[in-house]
Design a protein around this motif. Structure first.
Motif, PDB file in Angstrom:
ATOM      1  N   ILE A  45      67.607  36.053  69.995  1.00  0.00           N
ATOM      2  CA  ILE A  45      67.937  37.370  69.407  1.00  0.00           C
ATOM      3  C   ILE A  45      66.798  38.352  69.693  1.00  0.00           C
TER       4      ILE A  45
ATOM      5  N   VAL B  10      74.156  42.213  67.519  1.00  0.00           N
ATOM      6  CA  VAL B  10      73.959  41.421  66.301  1.00  0.00           C
ATOM      7  C   VAL B  10      74.957  41.824  65.226  1.00  0.00           C
TER       8      VAL B  10
ATOM      9  N   CYS C  51      73.792  36.638  66.582  1.00  0.00           N
ATOM     10  CA  CYS C  51      74.072  37.259  67.868  1.00  0.00           C
ATOM     11  C   CYS C  51      75.522  36.973  68.246  1.00  0.00           C
TER      12      CYS C  51
END
Length: 757
Positions: A88, A122, A127
């Motif tokens: 992420i 996100v 994610c």
């Protein structure tokens, strides 16, 4: 965010708003989106990968081969796109092929493109996809372009969720942490527990990302900052945050961030780019999180966690979602997660569902730990960065005995834990079967086993355990869980209920042990200054004698509640006989007051003291004739004898309760009271551990007051031992101490067929 980034993002967002509002199907919208972003950023390639069935699938592209759409798929962690999703985090590469995670996919026709930048899309901290851009020319992308991409990714997350392009099940199991993880912390309350992770302050789910009215969003943020700053200032005015040390440092950092114009400016710039207030706060915070992952300095990382905490607070204010998880109710067996908790906050939760607590901070003497121990809820503390490791709803196995927590355990780990848990429950069932069995040693000596309490909810344990009474009722719990000083009537009502529940069994009420580490926000020092050593400071009997009105109100409440019964009252932290005399005089003054008004009084009043300060042992010959009973408080006594703060994790294991120093000290107290009609009891955790309890019995202790959970194990131990044998062994060891007294005791139990936990 620069003005150029704001303008770029604003232009793209305006066009995306139109795309989202159109009646096109989801695929057509995404096909348009990549064109809009590509044109807005003058990018040769713009691609969107979405998570489907656990794989990142190329869903739309401008610049790559259209034949690759819905064909090119990568696992989490595979290639550059998979790496972005796994961590992420953003990637910005002048030469994509030079990155160790680069993976060439020939069907895309991407071999001519050198530069690559990608940002995660996100949703609910997971994610759900990746937005990427590419150029033929090798170059790193400008900060302006990266910021615009990150802002656009937020809008895409809403579009993707509304169009149901990703499955909940897919992104519920993705992110930087997917497999089992073992977290280590400081055991604050022992015990085993399993359940779902629930955050005390849940993260706000942002439903609307694109702003309809930018000025209105700016006003919402302005008012939210005002309210948050008021809250921080109010915290600063509370005594709990005025005692120096950690709390003060945390508060100063909070204030620094709360009044930081740079933070507020970045949020307003994000709003200017077209985001709602909530999305702007989250957008800025996403960037902070990405930077946090690159920080090696632990102090700076801690400060970033403080900003995370404040961002969550700001989000709750601006969204109007101010309640804790307690207000929503617990649906399953739960492990509660918080930075810190107050005792009143803990008591708001459904005790049937609350199985354990994990704190990012926490100390052995924190109010919430004292209450949790009384509730029988295991607590683990000192685990930093929990939000980055544990997700809402994750299954947790909390091992308060070992100081560990397993996150997202495998089937094998769960089965092993459940086996341990089952054995623990079997032991508890065996102990429960001893409820009506008297604790008599093999050589016929009756030991008195009392239990400690402090809450109304503790009282049913008296019948469940078969304890001989309440050897220590901590009256300060009512003060700790109350927002204001409890009125005398409330105190009277509680004490009367406790006595009625106890029936014929005795209850020893300890007058309020507050101050020091048990600071009440509504009871301040006169000078407002903190204490460097609160455990040895203005607390317990010292507070009560200085604030005589407090002790008078409690004395009257206890006397009225005990009308027609025997009242056992104990004064904490007595250092010299005159303190006992002064506290007793306050009670006798209230007796005279009630007698003059012809109020019913207790049938008898028994006065006692708690020996926690070693100095009192030197004057027991003076004080003993005035006492009905004496209780040794081993928790404080140990830290005073060793000059070791029991809340300091570095010292937690350094000094053993089975040290000859402590046991010789206690034996001396036992001997000094011989010939006096004084009931001597040991209160505290030491008496609740089987090996330690064995040692105490060996030095002459015949009365223990311990946690309800310890009654069964100690009763089992008592019935296995010959008191004369252990007393002779202890006398020998204390007269000529072996190198390791604990090892000697363990060897003795083995030779006598006694198993100790």
């Amino acid at each position: 965010m620069t003005s150029a980034a704001v303008a770029a993002a604003r232009t793209i967002l305006n066009r995306l708003h139109e795309v989202m509002a159109s009646r096109s199907h989801a695929q057509a919208k995404l096909n348009t989106v990549v064109e809009v972003i590509g044109e807005g950023l003058d990018s040769e390639v713009c691609s969107i990968y979405l998570l489907r069935e656990g794989m990142l699938e190329l869903f739309a592209t401008r610049g790559l081969a259209q034949e690759a759409v819905h064909v090119t798929r990568m696992a989490i962690g595979e290639g550059l796109v998979g790496t972005i999703a796994d961590n992420i985090e953003t990637l910005n590469l002048a030469e994509a092929a030079a990155h160790p995670d680069f993976m060439y996919r020939p069907e895309t026709g991407e071999d001519k493109f050198h530069s690559f930048a990608g940002v995660p899309i996100v949703r609910k901290e997971r994610c759900v996809g990746v937005l990427g851009v590419q150029h033929v020319e090798p170059r790193r992308y400008e900060e302006v372009e990266i910021e615009a991409l990150q802002t656009v990714a937020m809008v895409l997350s809403e579009l993707i969720a509304n169009a149901e392009l990703v499955d909940e099940d897919d992104y519920a199991t993705t992110g930087a942490h997917t497999g089992p993880e073992l977290l280590r912390g400081l055991t604050l309350v022992k015990g085993l527990a399993s359940g779902c992770a629930v955050y005390h302050q849940p993260r706000i789910t942002i439903e609307h990302v694109v702003a309809e009215d930018t000025e209105a969003e700016r006003q919402r943020v302005f008012h939210a900052f005002d309210k948050m700053r008021e809250q921080i200032d109010r915290m600063a005015a509370q005594a709990e945050f005025g005692v120096g040390g950690e709390h003060e440092e945390i508060l100063e950092t909070y204030k620094m961030f709360a009044y930081d114009e740079g933070w507020a400016r970045r949020i307003n710039e994000a709003i200017d780019s077209g985001l709602t207030a909530e999305a702007a706060i989250e957008r800025v915070q996403q960037r902070t999180r990405m930077r946090m992952r690159q920080i090696d300095d632990p102090l700076l990382a801690d400060r970033m966690h403080d900003l995370e905490d404040l961002s969550n607070r700001l989000l709750r204010i601006v969204s109007g979602q101010l309640g804790s998880a307690a207000s929503k109710g617990l649906r399953n067996d739960t492990i509660l997660i918080a930075r810190n908790l107050g005792p009143a906050e803990l008591l708001e939760y459904d005790k049937r569902r609350l199985k354990g607590v994990i704190l990012e901070e926490g100390s052995l003497t924190a109010h919430v730990v004292i209450v949790a121990r009384a509730m029988g809820v295991p607590v683990l503390g000192r685990i930093r960065g929990l939000r980055g490791q544990v997700r809402e709803g994750d299954i947790l196995l909390l091992d308060g005995d070992q100081g560990t927590c397993t996150v997202r355990p495998s089937q094998a780990l769960t089965e092993a834990f459940e086996a341990r848990f089952a054995k623990s429950r079997e032991r508890q069932a065996a102990y429960a079967a001893l409820r009506d069995v008297e604790p008599v040693t093999k050589d016929g000596q009756r030991i008195t086993l009392m239990m400690n309490a402090g809450l109304r909810d503790d009282m049913p344990n008296l019948a469940l355990t078969g304890a001989d009474g309440i050897g220590l009722f901590r009256t300060e719990f009512q003060f700790l869980v109350s927002a204001t000083l409890p009125a005398r009537e409330r105190q009277t009502r509680l004490y009367r209920e406790v006595l009625e529940t106890a029936g014929d069994k005795p209850v020893v009420f300890r007058t309020v042990d507050i101050g020091g580490d048990k600071v009440l926000p509504y009871l301040r020092h006169d000078d407002g200054e903190g204490e460097e050593n609160p455990a040895m400071g203005w607390r317990a009997i010292r507070v009560a004698l200085e604030r005589e009105g407090l002790l008078k109100a409690q004395a009257r409440a206890l006397l009225e509640a005990s009308a027609g019964r025997t009242l056992n009252v104990m004064f904490p932290m007595v250092s010299e006989p005159w303190e006992f005399d002064a506290a007793k005089a306050v009670f006798e003054g209230q007796v005279a007051f009630l007698k003059a008004r012809k109020k019913q009084l207790p049938e008898a009043i028994r006065y006692g003291a708690m020996l926690e300060v070693p100095a009192l042992a030197e004057q027991l010959d003076v004080l003993a004739p005035r006492l009905s009973f004496l209780s040794i408080g081993t928790n404080d006594l140990t830290q005073f004898l060793f000059a070791a703060d029991r809340s300091n994790p570095k010292l937690a294991e350094r000094y053993d309760w089975l040290s000859p120093s402590i046991l010789r000290f206690i034996r001396r107290i036992v001997r000094s009271l011989e010939g006096h009609a004084v009931d001597l009891t040991v209160c505290g955790e030491m008496g609740g551990r089987q090996l330690e309890a064995l040692a105490l019995l060996g030095v002459g202790i015949r009365r223990l007051s311990i946690t309800p959970a310890a009654i069964g194990p100690i009763k089992e131990l008592v019935r296995k031992i010959d008191l004369g044998g252990i007393q002779a062994a202890m006398d020998g060891w204390l007269d000529a101490p072996p190198p390791n007294l604990r090892a000697a005791l363990e060897d003795w139990t083995c030779r006598h067929g006694i198993t100790c936990d």
